[in-house]
Write a protein that holds these residues in place. Sequence first.
Motif, PDB file in Angstrom:
ATOM      1  N   GLU A   1       0.852  -1.185   0.000  1.00 22.29           N
ATOM      2  CA  GLU A   1       0.000   0.000   0.000  1.00 22.29           C
ATOM      3  C   GLU A   1       0.886   1.232   0.000  1.00 22.29           C
ATOM      4  OE1 GLU A   1      -4.002   0.824   1.027  1.00 22.29           O
ATOM      5  OE2 GLU A   1      -3.266   1.648   2.913  1.00 22.29           O
ATOM      6  N   ALA A   2       0.557   2.160  -0.910  1.00 15.29           N
ATOM      7  CA  ALA A   2       1.325   3.409  -1.007  1.00 15.29           C
ATOM      8  C   ALA A   2       0.634   4.468  -0.170  1.00 15.29           C
ATOM      9  CB  ALA A   2       1.378   3.857  -2.454  1.00 15.29           C
ATOM     10  N   PHE A   3       1.383   5.262   0.558  1.00 14.64           N
ATOM     11  CA  PHE A   3       0.750   6.369   1.263  1.00 14.64           C
ATOM     12  C   PHE A   3       1.061   7.695   0.605  1.00 14.64           C
ATOM     13  CE2 PHE A   3       4.745   5.695   3.467  1.00 14.64           C
ATOM     14  CZ  PHE A   3       5.274   6.969   3.453  1.00 14.64           C
ATOM     15  N   THR A   4       1.856   7.660  -0.455  1.00 14.12           N
ATOM     16  CA  THR A   4       2.076   8.883  -1.221  1.00 14.12           C
ATOM     17  C   THR A   4       1.568   8.637  -2.633  1.00 14.12           C
ATOM     18  OG1 THR A   4       4.272   8.068  -1.741  1.00 14.12           O
ATOM     19  CG2 THR A   4       4.116   9.699   0.019  1.00 14.12           C
ATOM     20  N   GLU A   5       1.152   9.681  -3.271  1.00 13.53           N
ATOM     21  CA  GLU A   5       0.721   9.567  -4.659  1.00 13.53           C
ATOM     22  C   GLU A   5       1.939   9.175  -5.491  1.00 13.53           C
ATOM     23  OE1 GLU A   5      -2.446  10.401  -5.768  1.00 13.53           O
ATOM     24  OE2 GLU A   5      -2.976  10.556  -3.663  1.00 13.53           O
ATOM     25  N   PRO A   6       1.764   8.321  -6.506  1.00 10.88           N
ATOM     26  CA  PRO A   6       2.900   8.029  -7.375  1.00 10.88           C
ATOM     27  C   PRO A   6       3.292   9.289  -8.142  1.00 10.88           C
ATOM     28  CG  PRO A   6       0.878   7.076  -8.244  1.00 10.88           C
ATOM     29  CD  PRO A   6       0.529   7.682  -6.925  1.00 10.88           C
ATOM     30  N   GLU A   7       4.546   9.351  -8.508  1.00 13.25           N
ATOM     31  CA  GLU A   7       5.010  10.477  -9.326  1.00 13.25           C
ATOM     32  C   GLU A   7       4.246  10.449 -10.633  1.00 13.25           C
ATOM     33  OE1 GLU A   7       9.456  11.494 -10.009  1.00 13.25           O
ATOM     34  OE2 GLU A   7       9.221   9.406  -9.397  1.00 13.25           O
ATOM     35  N   LYS A   8       3.619  11.554 -10.982  1.00 11.57           N
ATOM     36  CA  LYS A   8       2.794  11.531 -12.196  1.00 11.57           C
ATOM     37  C   LYS A   8       3.623  11.736 -13.453  1.00 11.57           C
ATOM     38  CE  LYS A   8      -2.083  12.249 -12.229  1.00 11.57           C
ATOM     39  NZ  LYS A   8      -3.155  13.181 -12.262  1.00 11.57           N
ATOM     40  N   THR A   9       4.689  12.497 -13.344  1.00 11.45           N
ATOM     41  CA  THR A   9       5.444  12.842 -14.539  1.00 11.45           C
ATOM     42  C   THR A   9       6.923  12.576 -14.343  1.00 11.45           C
ATOM     43  OG1 THR A   9       3.857  14.607 -14.771  1.00 11.45           O
ATOM     44  CG2 THR A   9       5.714  14.686 -16.232  1.00 11.45           C
ATOM     45  N   LYS A  10       7.529  11.943 -15.328  1.00  7.08           N
ATOM     46  CA  LYS A  10       8.981  11.770 -15.325  1.00  7.08           C
ATOM     47  C   LYS A  10       9.526  12.484 -16.548  1.00  7.08           C
ATOM     48  CE  LYS A  10       9.320   7.380 -12.901  1.00  7.08           C
ATOM     49  NZ  LYS A  10       9.703   5.988 -12.998  1.00  7.08           N
ATOM     50  N   ALA A  11      10.799  12.854 -16.473  1.00  8.81           N
ATOM     51  CA  ALA A  11      11.392  13.650 -17.548  1.00  8.81           C
ATOM     52  C   ALA A  11      11.257  12.948 -18.903  1.00  8.81           C
ATOM     53  CB  ALA A  11      12.855  13.918 -17.228  1.00  8.81           C
ATOM     54  N   GLU A  12      11.348  11.605 -18.897  1.00 10.30           N
ATOM     55  CA  GLU A  12      11.353  10.892 -20.184  1.00 10.30           C
ATOM     56  C   GLU A  12       9.938  10.642 -20.744  1.00 10.30           C
ATOM     57  OE1 GLU A  12      12.224   9.609 -17.244  1.00 10.30           O
ATOM     58  OE2 GLU A  12      11.686   7.488 -17.051  1.00 10.30           O
ATOM     59  N   ASP A  13       8.888  11.071 -20.042  1.00 12.44           N
ATOM     60  CA  ASP A  13       7.522  10.775 -20.488  1.00 12.44           C
ATOM     61  C   ASP A  13       7.206  11.383 -21.854  1.00 12.44           C
ATOM     62  OD1 ASP A  13       7.163   9.438 -18.188  1.00 12.44           O
ATOM     63  OD2 ASP A  13       5.735  10.825 -17.291  1.00 12.44           O
ATOM     64  N   GLN A  14       6.473  10.612 -22.660  1.00 16.41           N
ATOM     65  CA  GLN A  14       6.037  11.056 -23.984  1.00 16.41           C
ATOM     66  C   GLN A  14       4.532  10.800 -24.092  1.00 16.41           C
ATOM     67  OE1 GLN A  14       7.941  12.345 -26.424  1.00 16.41           O
ATOM     68  NE2 GLN A  14       9.800  12.175 -25.194  1.00 16.41           N
ATOM     69  N   PRO A  15       3.830  11.578 -24.920  1.00 15.16           N
ATOM     70  CA  PRO A  15       2.429  11.224 -25.176  1.00 15.16           C
ATOM     71  C   PRO A  15       2.358   9.926 -25.993  1.00 15.16           C
ATOM     72  CG  PRO A  15       3.073  13.162 -26.457  1.00 15.16           C
ATOM     73  CD  PRO A  15       4.269  12.763 -25.627  1.00 15.16           C
ATOM     74  N   PHE A  16       1.275   9.208 -25.878  1.00 12.40           N
ATOM     75  CA  PHE A  16       1.117   7.970 -26.657  1.00 12.40           C
ATOM     76  C   PHE A  16      -0.370   7.689 -26.860  1.00 12.40           C
ATOM     77  CE2 PHE A  16       1.318   6.935 -22.181  1.00 12.40           C
ATOM     78  CZ  PHE A  16       0.349   5.974 -21.996  1.00 12.40           C
ATOM     79  N   LYS A  17      -0.663   6.652 -27.650  1.00  9.96           N
ATOM     80  CA  LYS A  17      -2.065   6.303 -27.927  1.00  9.96           C
ATOM     81  C   LYS A  17      -2.372   4.928 -27.336  1.00  9.96           C
ATOM     82  CE  LYS A  17      -2.293   8.759 -32.357  1.00  9.96           C
ATOM     83  NZ  LYS A  17      -3.040   9.920 -31.860  1.00  9.96           N
ATOM     84  N   VAL A  18      -3.622   4.781 -26.880  1.00  7.29           N
ATOM     85  CA  VAL A  18      -4.074   3.470 -26.393  1.00  7.29           C
ATOM     86  C   VAL A  18      -5.259   3.043 -27.240  1.00  7.29           C
ATOM     87  CG1 VAL A  18      -5.019   2.187 -24.434  1.00  7.29           C
ATOM     88  CG2 VAL A  18      -3.371   4.002 -24.027  1.00  7.29           C
ATOM     89  N   ARG A  19      -5.123   1.905 -27.897  1.00  7.99           N
ATOM     90  CA  ARG A  19      -6.239   1.372 -28.689  1.00  7.99           C
ATOM     91  C   ARG A  19      -7.013   0.379 -27.825  1.00  7.99           C
ATOM     92  NH1 ARG A  19      -7.271   1.441 -34.080  1.00  7.99           N
ATOM     93  NH2 ARG A  19      -5.237   2.402 -34.443  1.00  7.99           N
ATOM     94  N   LEU A  20      -8.328   0.603 -27.699  1.00 13.38           N
ATOM     95  CA  LEU A  20      -9.173  -0.283 -26.894  1.00 13.38           C
ATOM     96  C   LEU A  20      -9.767  -1.313 -27.849  1.00 13.38           C
ATOM     97  CD1 LEU A  20     -11.047   2.457 -24.805  1.00 13.38           C
ATOM     98  CD2 LEU A  20      -8.801   1.450 -24.384  1.00 13.38           C
ATOM     99  N   VAL A  21      -9.360  -2.553 -27.707  1.00 12.51           N
ATOM    100  CA  VAL A  21      -9.655  -3.532 -28.753  1.00 12.51           C
ATOM    101  C   VAL A  21     -11.165  -3.830 -28.846  1.00 12.51           C
ATOM    102  CG1 VAL A  21      -9.360  -5.699 -27.453  1.00 12.51           C
ATOM    103  CG2 VAL A  21      -8.580  -5.548 -29.819  1.00 12.51           C
ATOM    104  N   LYS A  22     -11.881  -3.719 -27.735  1.00 12.98           N
ATOM    105  CA  LYS A  22     -13.309  -4.121 -27.779  1.00 12.98           C
ATOM    106  C   LYS A  22     -14.168  -3.095 -28.520  1.00 12.98           C
ATOM    107  CE  LYS A  22     -13.075  -7.220 -23.930  1.00 12.98           C
ATOM    108  NZ  LYS A  22     -12.938  -7.251 -22.496  1.00 12.98           N
ATOM    109  N   SER A  23     -13.864  -1.806 -28.338  1.00 10.33           N
ATOM    110  CA  SER A  23     -14.679  -0.781 -29.002  1.00 10.33           C
ATOM    111  C   SER A  23     -13.986  -0.229 -30.239  1.00 10.33           C
ATOM    112  CB  SER A  23     -14.945   0.370 -28.033  1.00 10.33           C
ATOM    113  OG  SER A  23     -13.706   0.961 -27.666  1.00 10.33           O
ATOM    114  N   GLY A  24     -12.708  -0.500 -30.361  1.00 11.80           N
ATOM    115  CA  GLY A  24     -11.952   0.057 -31.493  1.00 11.80           C
ATOM    116  C   GLY A  24     -11.544   1.507 -31.261  1.00 11.80           C
ATOM    117  N   ALA A  25     -11.915   2.086 -30.100  1.00  8.83           N
ATOM    118  CA  ALA A  25     -11.599   3.495 -29.836  1.00  8.83           C
ATOM    119  C   ALA A  25     -10.093   3.678 -29.626  1.00  8.83           C
ATOM    120  CB  ALA A  25     -12.345   3.964 -28.587  1.00  8.83           C
TER     121      ALA A  25
END
Length: 309
Positions: A211-235
């Motif tokens: 169990e974490a008592f701190t929020e995970p780090e949301k952003t790291k220097a190496e982060d890039q935008p990306f896409k997620v394809r949802l296979v069931k809806s095709g979205a």
Amino acid sequence: MRVDRAEEVAEGIHLYELRHPDGAELPEFTSGAHLSVRVPNGMIRKYSLCNDPAERDRYVIAVRRELVSRGGSVSLTGNVKAGDRLPVSAPRNDFVLVKSPAGYLFIAGGIGITPILSMVRHLKSTGGKFRLYYCTRTPQATAFRDELSAPEFRGQVKIHHDNGDPAQMLDLWPVLERPAGMHLYCCGPRPLMQAVRDMSGHWSPSAVHFEAFTEPEKTKAEDQPFKVRLVKSGAVVDVPVGTTILEAMRAQGHDAPSSCESGTCGTCRTRLLKGEADHRDLVLAEDEHADNIMLCVSRARSPEIVIDR
Ligand code: FES
């Protein structure tokens, strides 16, 4: 709830005892449960209950004043005193103590002692077997030190101080080497949980709980935008830097089950069908990385991933 007691019990750690304003019995909770509290600056923060769940007249939380954070703990510890009222949710548990006839191994770091203290108090009063390793910086920064150093815990509790020096960190390998059928519960700073995760690969995954008592780090220097394809809806969902997959999916009307949203409970586990994930959770074992992803914290290394949603 009415704040019945508000007191600094160790360096930077404040204890709050909360009761129903009319003195009524409180909703039941189980060890490992937390409350969501609206602190004076309006933020909602989660705090683990540290008292014995057999108690029905009070909830007890302990809060570490974090100067480098989003301000929830500073608002609570700086402004709330005995006699005040605090808006509080009913207890909820993402860190459930499962039955373990072989006993329990607890590893707590700093304020991560709070849910584990509730477990230890419960096991002490019901005769359960456990060992607790409690790591803190110094004796002064150790909440509940007197209680956990008492003779009744001799042989069951070891308190270790590292004086803030990584070289003095407790050697966890002898503690974790032989699982012996026990369940392992760990709560503390992320580096401690990561070290425990790295050394518990030979434990059954279902016997290891974080169990974490701190929020995970949301952003790291190496982060890039990306896409997620949802296979069931095709979205196809765009995930920008600073947004989790779960948040991005929700913003486009696609929900997925979740609970802790900090990469520790396992609720948002999803099959990864294509692409490469950047795993940031404490749930998945090494051999599960290629085809699973936790949507609440993990990201992608490839420009697109395909998931089973
Ligand atoms: Fe708990 Fe993602 S919601 S691990």
